[in-house]
Scaffold this motif. Structure first.
Motif, PDB file in Angstrom:
ATOM      1  N   PRO A 188      -1.492   6.089  -5.884  1.00  0.00           N
ATOM      2  CA  PRO A 188      -3.058   5.289  -5.389  1.00  0.00           C
ATOM      3  C   PRO A 188      -3.011   6.455  -4.552  1.00  0.00           C
ATOM      4  CG  PRO A 188      -1.928   3.730  -4.449  1.00  0.00           C
ATOM      5  CD  PRO A 188      -0.773   3.627  -5.459  1.00  0.00           C
ATOM      6  N   LEU A 189      -2.554   6.974  -3.731  1.00  0.00           N
ATOM      7  CA  LEU A 189      -1.986   7.857  -2.510  1.00  0.00           C
ATOM      8  C   LEU A 189      -3.147   8.760  -3.348  1.00  0.00           C
ATOM      9  CD1 LEU A 189      -3.112   8.986   0.046  1.00  0.00           C
ATOM     10  CD2 LEU A 189      -0.372   9.229   0.373  1.00  0.00           C
ATOM     11  N   TYR A 190      -1.854   9.446  -4.094  1.00  0.00           N
ATOM     12  CA  TYR A 190      -2.024  10.559  -4.985  1.00  0.00           C
ATOM     13  C   TYR A 190      -2.970  10.896  -5.820  1.00  0.00           C
ATOM     14  CZ  TYR A 190       1.498  12.591  -1.906  1.00  0.00           C
ATOM     15  OH  TYR A 190       2.641  13.044  -1.162  1.00  0.00           O
ATOM     16  N   TYR A 191      -3.780   9.488  -6.152  1.00  0.00           N
ATOM     17  CA  TYR A 191      -3.964   9.454  -7.236  1.00  0.00           C
ATOM     18  C   TYR A 191      -5.126   9.642  -6.944  1.00  0.00           C
ATOM     19  CZ  TYR A 191      -7.530   7.925 -10.931  1.00  0.00           C
ATOM     20  OH  TYR A 191      -8.833   7.489 -12.526  1.00  0.00           O
ATOM     21  N   GLY A 192      -5.556   9.212  -5.532  1.00  0.00           N
ATOM     22  CA  GLY A 192      -7.317   9.681  -4.920  1.00  0.00           C
ATOM     23  C   GLY A 192      -6.983  11.233  -4.547  1.00  0.00           C
ATOM     24  N   ARG A 193      -5.987  11.641  -4.108  1.00  0.00           N
ATOM     25  CA  ARG A 193      -6.539  13.325  -4.057  1.00  0.00           C
ATOM     26  C   ARG A 193      -6.616  14.016  -5.120  1.00  0.00           C
ATOM     27  NH1 ARG A 193      -7.055  14.086   1.430  1.00  0.00           N
ATOM     28  NH2 ARG A 193      -5.652  13.560   2.782  1.00  0.00           N
ATOM     29  N   PHE A 194      -5.762  13.534  -5.889  1.00  0.00           N
ATOM     30  CA  PHE A 194      -5.839  14.518  -7.618  1.00  0.00           C
ATOM     31  C   PHE A 194      -7.599  14.257  -7.584  1.00  0.00           C
ATOM     32  CE2 PHE A 194      -5.514  14.643 -12.352  1.00  0.00           C
ATOM     33  CZ  PHE A 194      -5.369  16.115 -12.538  1.00  0.00           C
ATOM     34  N   ARG A 195      -7.825  13.358  -8.084  1.00  0.00           N
ATOM     35  CA  ARG A 195      -9.740  12.769  -8.248  1.00  0.00           C
ATOM     36  C   ARG A 195     -10.943  13.710  -7.370  1.00  0.00           C
ATOM     37  NH1 ARG A 195      -9.933   9.367 -13.209  1.00  0.00           N
ATOM     38  NH2 ARG A 195     -12.424   9.701 -12.156  1.00  0.00           N
ATOM     39  N   LYS A 196      -9.751  14.389  -5.318  1.00  0.00           N
ATOM     40  CA  LYS A 196     -11.451  14.129  -5.294  1.00  0.00           C
ATOM     41  C   LYS A 196     -11.962  12.816  -4.492  1.00  0.00           C
ATOM     42  CE  LYS A 196     -10.391  19.126  -6.201  1.00  0.00           C
ATOM     43  NZ  LYS A 196     -10.940  20.279  -6.630  1.00  0.00           N
ATOM     44  N   VAL A 229     -11.253   9.595   1.062  1.00  0.00           N
ATOM     45  CA  VAL A 229     -10.737   8.621   1.529  1.00  0.00           C
ATOM     46  C   VAL A 229     -10.407   7.441   0.763  1.00  0.00           C
ATOM     47  CG1 VAL A 229     -10.472   6.267   3.413  1.00  0.00           C
ATOM     48  CG2 VAL A 229     -11.903   9.120   4.442  1.00  0.00           C
ATOM     49  N   VAL A 230      -9.073   7.773   0.971  1.00  0.00           N
ATOM     50  CA  VAL A 230      -8.122   6.458  -0.208  1.00  0.00           C
ATOM     51  C   VAL A 230      -8.733   4.912   0.246  1.00  0.00           C
ATOM     52  CG1 VAL A 230      -6.409   5.451  -1.842  1.00  0.00           C
ATOM     53  CG2 VAL A 230      -6.512   8.100  -1.491  1.00  0.00           C
ATOM     54  N   LEU A 231      -9.328   4.564  -1.104  1.00  0.00           N
ATOM     55  CA  LEU A 231      -9.709   3.195  -0.139  1.00  0.00           C
ATOM     56  C   LEU A 231      -9.802   2.036  -0.754  1.00  0.00           C
ATOM     57  CD1 LEU A 231     -13.420   3.604   1.270  1.00  0.00           C
ATOM     58  CD2 LEU A 231     -11.432   3.677   2.311  1.00  0.00           C
ATOM     59  N   PHE A 232      -8.761   1.832  -2.085  1.00  0.00           N
ATOM     60  CA  PHE A 232      -7.797   1.062  -3.012  1.00  0.00           C
ATOM     61  C   PHE A 232      -6.799   0.496  -3.182  1.00  0.00           C
ATOM     62  CE2 PHE A 232      -7.570   5.247  -5.067  1.00  0.00           C
ATOM     63  CZ  PHE A 232      -7.165   5.197  -6.072  1.00  0.00           C
ATOM     64  N   SER A 233      -6.079  -0.401  -3.598  1.00  0.00           N
ATOM     65  CA  SER A 233      -4.793  -0.493  -3.492  1.00  0.00           C
ATOM     66  C   SER A 233      -3.922  -1.044  -1.995  1.00  0.00           C
ATOM     67  CB  SER A 233      -3.579   0.785  -4.240  1.00  0.00           C
ATOM     68  OG  SER A 233      -2.664  -0.001  -4.498  1.00  0.00           O
ATOM     69  N   LYS A 271      -6.309  -2.870   2.024  1.00  0.00           N
ATOM     70  CA  LYS A 271      -5.862  -3.718   3.368  1.00  0.00           C
ATOM     71  C   LYS A 271      -5.312  -2.806   4.846  1.00  0.00           C
ATOM     72  CE  LYS A 271      -6.424  -6.681   0.596  1.00  0.00           C
ATOM     73  NZ  LYS A 271      -7.977  -7.702   0.414  1.00  0.00           N
ATOM     74  N   ILE A 272      -4.546  -1.493   4.466  1.00  0.00           N
ATOM     75  CA  ILE A 272      -4.517  -1.171   6.062  1.00  0.00           C
ATOM     76  C   ILE A 272      -4.124   0.338   5.276  1.00  0.00           C
ATOM     77  CG2 ILE A 272      -2.053  -3.013   6.962  1.00  0.00           C
ATOM     78  CD1 ILE A 272       0.053  -1.902   5.405  1.00  0.00           C
ATOM     79  N   ARG A 273      -4.291   0.686   6.488  1.00  0.00           N
ATOM     80  CA  ARG A 273      -4.774   2.044   7.098  1.00  0.00           C
ATOM     81  C   ARG A 273      -3.269   3.611   6.258  1.00  0.00           C
ATOM     82  NH1 ARG A 273      -6.339   1.405  12.086  1.00  0.00           N
ATOM     83  NH2 ARG A 273      -5.349   2.478  12.918  1.00  0.00           N
ATOM     84  N   HIS A 274      -2.185   3.101   6.879  1.00  0.00           N
ATOM     85  CA  HIS A 274      -0.739   3.463   6.416  1.00  0.00           C
ATOM     86  C   HIS A 274       0.804   3.043   6.184  1.00  0.00           C
ATOM     87  CE1 HIS A 274      -2.233   6.917   9.387  1.00  0.00           C
ATOM     88  NE2 HIS A 274      -2.295   5.906   9.888  1.00  0.00           N
ATOM     89  N   PRO A 275       0.641   1.916   4.668  1.00  0.00           N
ATOM     90  CA  PRO A 275       1.805   0.953   4.356  1.00  0.00           C
ATOM     91  C   PRO A 275       2.481   1.819   3.770  1.00  0.00           C
ATOM     92  CG  PRO A 275      -0.677   2.400   2.805  1.00  0.00           C
ATOM     93  CD  PRO A 275      -0.874   2.559   4.208  1.00  0.00           C
ATOM     94  N   GLN A 276       2.639   3.459   3.409  1.00  0.00           N
ATOM     95  CA  GLN A 276       3.516   4.559   3.352  1.00  0.00           C
ATOM     96  C   GLN A 276       4.228   4.526   4.585  1.00  0.00           C
ATOM     97  OE1 GLN A 276       1.905   7.835   0.724  1.00  0.00           O
ATOM     98  NE2 GLN A 276       4.163   7.016  -0.007  1.00  0.00           N
ATOM     99  N   TYR A 277       4.236   4.529   5.589  1.00  0.00           N
ATOM    100  CA  TYR A 277       4.906   4.204   6.848  1.00  0.00           C
ATOM    101  C   TYR A 277       5.610   2.479   7.204  1.00  0.00           C
ATOM    102  CZ  TYR A 277       3.357   8.353   8.547  1.00  0.00           C
ATOM    103  OH  TYR A 277       3.632  10.341   8.737  1.00  0.00           O
ATOM    104  N   LEU A 278       4.788   1.842   7.165  1.00  0.00           N
ATOM    105  CA  LEU A 278       4.442   0.626   7.003  1.00  0.00           C
ATOM    106  C   LEU A 278       6.056  -0.115   5.534  1.00  0.00           C
ATOM    107  CD1 LEU A 278       5.015  -2.693   8.004  1.00  0.00           C
ATOM    108  CD2 LEU A 278       2.833  -3.261   5.947  1.00  0.00           C
ATOM    109  N   PHE A 279       6.193   0.824   4.962  1.00  0.00           N
ATOM    110  CA  PHE A 279       6.854  -0.035   4.061  1.00  0.00           C
ATOM    111  C   PHE A 279       8.671   0.593   3.886  1.00  0.00           C
ATOM    112  CE2 PHE A 279       3.381  -0.301   0.581  1.00  0.00           C
ATOM    113  CZ  PHE A 279       2.832  -1.994   1.187  1.00  0.00           C
TER     114      PHE A 279
END
Length: 405
Positions: A95-103, A106-110, A114-122
């Motif tokens: 979702p992060l790169y999809y949102g960036r690609f579609r310009k 701020v990515v607000l889905f997926s 729920k959280i601002r930094h899911p990749q760091y959490l994972f």
């Protein structure tokens, strides 16, 4: 701009340091192991040789010995977080790169809803699984360090996003927690450390406190683990079976060994030992104790001759040969259970830094040094001694600190 540059340097440096240690568990079984350890081994040996730092190379959970203790077994299940965390990490990238690609700004889905930094959490979740799989204290220290680095990187990203999407990102921050719902970490910081100024000093104190607390907990876990090892004391030696088994079986096996002329002849030469590991002959972690190859049963060799080719040539012949042999070798995995026809006893001298033999209650203490002395292979069915042989005094990885349980 300067802030972004410094964050990249911080990220690159800490990831390099963490990967240097964490990747140890991967390269140990690859043809790159010898090259890797030529760089990494001096670092671990340096730490192990210091009376103040030797504890950092020790393990605080079992890596070689299996136990039925419910707490230790329960902790071991969390090793699955290594894979789960990585899968979630890559899932959060979509979702992060999809949102960036579609310009979309701020990515607000997926996950980001729920959280601002899911990749760091994972990544943190995956790192915890890695830590539990290869539980050196030095990896624990690097893991805790990486958690704080993730926090600093996340703050830097938020600073950049506020420049990129002013107003919108501030609103997103107000309504969405940073890493965990309820932000428990932030609440603890505010109650305990927020009074410390400037803020960087408060973060430093928080980091040091977290480091001391995590190492202390790991020390308690290590002490508990050692107390739960199923060791059997016989005639001045402590026998530790890597798989749980009745003490009477271990004593019977020992009587078979000591009654053999070959064993008596070697021991009469004055060799002193105080610990003996009991392995199935083909146990896959034998190399952590001795430099002798595994002992496969005749039936296994007849059915799967690739095992001998793999163990003899795994570090030679280049990548092509390595992957060909490894491909053949993996075909037999899972098709036969660990073979117990051959019992292998590895008699070890455990000593302190002054070369003095350690007492039974000190064998698994911090800083203890192991030197394999003698290997005895026994036919488990007819109690026949198959071989009695000496060793070089080192395990497969030379003087590298390896787990003792």
């Amino acid at each position: 701009m300067e802030n972004s540059k410094s964050s990249k340097i911080l990220l690159a440096g800490t990831i390099a340091a963490y990967c240097l240690i964490a990747v140890e568990i991967i390269v140990m079984i690859s043809p790159f192991a010898l090259y890797f350890y030529s760089v990494y081994a001096p670092v671990l040996r340096f730490f192990a040789s210091s009376p103040y730092l030797s504890w950092t190379t020790e393990f605080f959970l079992p890596h070689m010995v299996f136990t039925h203790d419910p707490i230790i077994v329960g902790i071991a299940y969390f090793q699955l977080l290594l894979v789960i965390g990585l899968l979630l990490f890559f899932s959060a990238a979509v979702p992060l790169y999809y949102g960036r690609f579609r310009k979309r700004g701020v990515v607000l889905f997926s996950f980001y809803a729920k959280i601002r930094h899911p990749q760091y959490l994972f990544l943190a979740i995956s790192g915890l699984g890695l830590l539990l799989y290869w539980p050196r204290f030095i990896i624990l220290i690097m893991y805790v360090t990486m958690l704080f680095v993730y926090y600093l990187l996340a703050r830097n990203e938020e600073w950049r996003m506020k420049q990129e999407a002013p107003g919108e990102y501030e609103k997103y921050m107000e309504n969405t927690p940073m890493f965990l719902p309820g932000e428990p970490g932030g609440k603890i910081y505010k109650k305990v450390f927020a009074w410390i100024q400037p803020k960087w000093l408060g973060l430093l104190v928080t980091y040091c406190t977290a480091l001391v607390l995590s190492v202390s907990i790991a020390m308690v876990i290590r002490s508990y683990t050692v107390s739960r090892l199923q060791a059997v004391k016989i005639d001045g030696n402590t026998f530790l079976s890597v798989f749980p088994r009745p003490a009477d079986e271990v004593r019977d096996l020992y009587q078979t060994v000591v009654s053999s002329r070959e064993f008596q002849k070697v021991m009469a030469a004055g060799e002193q030992t105080n610990l003996a590991y009991v392995f199935p002959g083909d146990f896959f972690l034998t190399a952590l104790v001795t430099d002798e190859g595994r002992r496969f049963s005749d039936e296994t060799i007849e059915r799967f001759p690739e095992v001998l080719e793999w163990h003899k040539h795994k570090f030679t012949g280049g990548l092509g040969k390595f992957f060909r042999i490894f491909g053949n070798y993996t075909k037999m995995l899972g098709t036969t259970e660990t073979d117990y026809d051959v019992e292998r006893l590895v008699f070890v001298r455990v000593e302190n830094s002054r070369g003095e033999l350690l007492a039974a209650d000190e064998l698994f203490g911090i800083g203890a040094r192991r030197h394999p002395v003698l290997i005895v292979d026994v036919d488990a069915f007819d109690q026949r001694i198959l071989a009695v042989s000496g060793t070089s005094g080192e395990h497969k990885w030379g003087s590298m600190p390896m787990p003792s349980f």
